[in-house]
Design a protein around this motif. Structure first.
Motif, PDB file in Angstrom:
ATOM      1  N   VAL A 178      37.039  64.315  42.725  1.00 52.22           N
ATOM      2  CA  VAL A 178      35.684  63.750  42.745  1.00 52.22           C
ATOM      3  C   VAL A 178      35.615  62.605  43.754  1.00 52.22           C
ATOM      4  CG1 VAL A 178      33.940  62.540  41.374  1.00 52.22           C
ATOM      5  CG2 VAL A 178      35.257  64.400  40.354  1.00 52.22           C
ATOM      6  N   ILE A 179      36.661  61.789  43.774  1.00 50.30           N
ATOM      7  CA  ILE A 179      36.709  60.667  44.712  1.00 50.30           C
ATOM      8  C   ILE A 179      36.745  61.175  46.145  1.00 50.30           C
ATOM      9  CG2 ILE A 179      38.085  58.693  45.472  1.00 50.30           C
ATOM     10  CD1 ILE A 179      39.053  58.420  42.564  1.00 50.30           C
ATOM     11  N   VAL A 180      37.597  62.153  46.408  1.00 52.05           N
ATOM     12  CA  VAL A 180      37.733  62.682  47.757  1.00 52.05           C
ATOM     13  C   VAL A 180      36.423  63.303  48.241  1.00 52.05           C
ATOM     14  CG1 VAL A 180      38.859  64.470  49.147  1.00 52.05           C
ATOM     15  CG2 VAL A 180      40.217  63.044  47.602  1.00 52.05           C
ATOM     16  N   ILE A 181      35.803  64.113  47.398  1.00 53.18           N
ATOM     17  CA  ILE A 181      34.562  64.784  47.791  1.00 53.18           C
ATOM     18  C   ILE A 181      33.431  63.772  47.984  1.00 53.18           C
ATOM     19  CG2 ILE A 181      32.779  66.402  47.020  1.00 53.18           C
ATOM     20  CD1 ILE A 181      35.039  67.966  45.617  1.00 53.18           C
ATOM     21  N   THR A 182      33.315  62.821  47.065  1.00 49.76           N
ATOM     22  CA  THR A 182      32.264  61.805  47.174  1.00 49.76           C
ATOM     23  C   THR A 182      32.454  60.949  48.411  1.00 49.76           C
ATOM     24  OG1 THR A 182      32.085  61.726  44.761  1.00 49.76           O
ATOM     25  CG2 THR A 182      31.114  59.906  45.987  1.00 49.76           C
ATOM     26  N   LEU A 183      33.682  60.494  48.619  1.00 57.41           N
ATOM     27  CA  LEU A 183      33.959  59.641  49.762  1.00 57.41           C
ATOM     28  C   LEU A 183      33.773  60.395  51.076  1.00 57.41           C
ATOM     29  CD1 LEU A 183      34.933  56.897  50.789  1.00 57.41           C
ATOM     30  CD2 LEU A 183      37.282  57.737  50.600  1.00 57.41           C
ATOM     31  N   GLY A 213      31.961  63.146  51.770  1.00 55.89           N
ATOM     32  CA  GLY A 213      30.572  63.480  52.053  1.00 55.89           C
ATOM     33  C   GLY A 213      29.764  62.279  52.499  1.00 55.89           C
ATOM     34  N   GLN A 214      29.985  61.124  51.869  1.00 53.46           N
ATOM     35  CA  GLN A 214      29.197  59.955  52.225  1.00 53.46           C
ATOM     36  C   GLN A 214      29.681  59.299  53.506  1.00 53.46           C
ATOM     37  OE1 GLN A 214      27.581  57.473  49.271  1.00 53.46           O
ATOM     38  NE2 GLN A 214      28.050  58.867  47.608  1.00 53.46           N
ATOM     39  N   LEU A 215      30.971  59.417  53.798  1.00 56.31           N
ATOM     40  CA  LEU A 215      31.438  58.932  55.096  1.00 56.31           C
ATOM     41  C   LEU A 215      30.761  59.679  56.231  1.00 56.31           C
ATOM     42  CD1 LEU A 215      35.297  58.455  54.623  1.00 56.31           C
ATOM     43  CD2 LEU A 215      33.633  56.698  55.277  1.00 56.31           C
ATOM     44  N   LEU A 216      30.520  60.958  56.015  1.00 58.19           N
ATOM     45  CA  LEU A 216      29.909  61.797  57.040  1.00 58.19           C
ATOM     46  C   LEU A 216      28.463  61.409  57.297  1.00 58.19           C
ATOM     47  CD1 LEU A 216      30.327  64.256  58.893  1.00 58.19           C
ATOM     48  CD2 LEU A 216      29.565  65.696  56.993  1.00 58.19           C
ATOM     49  N   PHE A 217      27.732  61.032  56.239  1.00 59.63           N
ATOM     50  CA  PHE A 217      26.292  60.815  56.385  1.00 59.63           C
ATOM     51  C   PHE A 217      25.854  59.347  56.337  1.00 59.63           C
ATOM     52  CE2 PHE A 217      26.624  65.137  54.610  1.00 59.63           C
ATOM     53  CZ  PHE A 217      25.932  65.829  55.595  1.00 59.63           C
ATOM     54  N   GLY A 259      28.273  56.352  56.497  1.00 58.82           N
ATOM     55  CA  GLY A 259      29.127  55.350  57.120  1.00 58.82           C
ATOM     56  C   GLY A 259      30.104  54.751  56.130  1.00 58.82           C
ATOM     57  N   PRO A 260      31.062  53.961  56.623  1.00 57.33           N
ATOM     58  CA  PRO A 260      32.167  53.477  55.779  1.00 57.33           C
ATOM     59  C   PRO A 260      31.740  52.586  54.622  1.00 57.33           C
ATOM     60  CG  PRO A 260      32.692  53.239  58.107  1.00 57.33           C
ATOM     61  CD  PRO A 260      31.252  53.608  58.039  1.00 57.33           C
ATOM     62  N   GLU A 261      30.926  51.568  54.896  1.00 54.08           N
ATOM     63  CA  GLU A 261      30.613  50.595  53.833  1.00 54.08           C
ATOM     64  C   GLU A 261      29.888  51.228  52.641  1.00 54.08           C
ATOM     65  OE1 GLU A 261      29.108  45.989  53.491  1.00 54.08           O
ATOM     66  OE2 GLU A 261      28.097  47.310  54.918  1.00 54.08           O
ATOM     67  N   PRO A 262      28.758  51.901  52.831  1.00 55.76           N
ATOM     68  CA  PRO A 262      28.115  52.517  51.660  1.00 55.76           C
ATOM     69  C   PRO A 262      28.947  53.619  51.023  1.00 55.76           C
ATOM     70  CG  PRO A 262      26.998  53.171  53.681  1.00 55.76           C
ATOM     71  CD  PRO A 262      27.959  52.096  54.042  1.00 55.76           C
ATOM     72  N   ALA A 263      29.726  54.339  51.823  1.00 54.30           N
ATOM     73  CA  ALA A 263      30.552  55.416  51.267  1.00 54.30           C
ATOM     74  C   ALA A 263      31.601  54.851  50.315  1.00 54.30           C
ATOM     75  CB  ALA A 263      31.218  56.199  52.393  1.00 54.30           C
ATOM     76  N   VAL A 264      32.295  53.809  50.749  1.00 52.75           N
ATOM     77  CA  VAL A 264      33.327  53.200  49.900  1.00 52.75           C
ATOM     78  C   VAL A 264      32.695  52.556  48.667  1.00 52.75           C
ATOM     79  CG1 VAL A 264      35.056  51.364  49.790  1.00 52.75           C
ATOM     80  CG2 VAL A 264      34.930  52.837  51.812  1.00 52.75           C
ATOM     81  N   ALA A 265      31.566  51.859  48.857  1.00 54.02           N
ATOM     82  CA  ALA A 265      30.907  51.196  47.731  1.00 54.02           C
ATOM     83  C   ALA A 265      30.412  52.204  46.710  1.00 54.02           C
ATOM     84  CB  ALA A 265      29.750  50.332  48.239  1.00 54.02           C
ATOM     85  N   ASN A 266      29.758  53.264  47.162  1.00 53.35           N
ATOM     86  CA  ASN A 266      29.230  54.272  46.236  1.00 53.35           C
ATOM     87  C   ASN A 266      30.355  54.999  45.500  1.00 53.35           C
ATOM     88  OD1 ASN A 266      26.635  53.619  47.000  1.00 53.35           O
ATOM     89  ND2 ASN A 266      26.495  55.241  48.528  1.00 53.35           N
ATOM     90  N   THR A 267      31.424  55.311  46.218  1.00 53.27           N
ATOM     91  CA  THR A 267      32.559  55.978  45.581  1.00 53.27           C
ATOM     92  C   THR A 267      33.217  55.073  44.546  1.00 53.27           C
ATOM     93  OG1 THR A 267      32.957  57.248  47.602  1.00 53.27           O
ATOM     94  CG2 THR A 267      34.751  57.156  45.999  1.00 53.27           C
TER      95      THR A 267
END
Length: 203
Positions: free
Chosen positions: A77-82, A84-88, A90-98
């Motif tokens: 779940v962490i890998v898929i969430t991180l 997908g959000q890194l792709l769309f 960027g790093p900061e929101p992707a890491v925070a949301n994950t």
């Protein structure tokens, strides 16, 4: 009903189920409302560490061993969430949301680890009793909420068991190789849960 409850004498084990449920729900809500920033990611990551340390799970490492086990169980779940959000985003929101998603999941797991399902069911039913005036069945609603809360950590445990079995057989790691057996055991668990509820007169 399959449960991950672990007997213990820590503060969370001694706390009544009702207040504990409200406390965990408040913590999950607080994590969910954090902004998508690096600081929020740090807060979301630190909150489960503190919660597991204070839970008194008796693992000899202030709850860190059990916390690591729960995080490892939801690694896909962490890998898929991180990813997908890194792709769309960027790093900061992707890491925070994950971090927020992971924190919410492991906090929910902590509730199930320290509360017997019967106690949780009774607490939810008592809390929903005023809704009976609106023709809401408190017992049925409590059962639904309790099963939902219990399912996330149970599925995480099933995922861990599948991966351990694959590792023991020397199977190569991969999402496709993991997904098929995991879905099989998840559906089997759903069938067994449905049979258990039917046997108790739940329709």
């Amino acid at each position: 009903m399959l449960t991950l409850y672990r007997p213990g004498t820590g503060p969370l084990h001694r706390m009544p189920a009702g207040p504990k449920l409200l406390l965990v729900l408040a913590a999950v809500l607080a994590v969910s409302l954090l902004p998508s920033t690096w600081a929020a990611a740090g807060i979301a990551a630190a909150l489960p560490v503190v919660a597991y340390a204070l839970a008194g799970l008796g693992d000899g490492m202030l709850g860190l061993r059990e916390l690591a086990r729960q995080v490892l169980a939801v690694r896909w779940v962490i890998v898929i969430t991180l990813g997908g959000q890194l792709l769309f985003l960027g790093p900061e929101p992707a890491v925070a949301n994950t971090a927020r998603v992971t924190s919410a999941v492991v906090l929910a797991a902590l509730l199930v680890l320290t509360t017997r399902v019967t106690n949780l069911l009774d607490a939810v039913e008592r809390g929903l009793r005023p809704l009976a005036a609106l023709r809401v069945d408190p017992a049925r609603a409590a059962l639904l909420l309790t099963v939902t809360l219990s399912t996330v950590p149970v599925l995480a445990g099933l995922a861990r068991d599948v991966r351990d079995a694959q590792r023991a057989r020397g199977a190569r790691a991969g999402l496709r190789a993991f997904a098929v057996p995991f879905l099989v055991v998840a559906f089997k668990h759903a069938d067994e849960l449905g049979d258990a509820l039917t046997a108790r007169g739940v329709r």
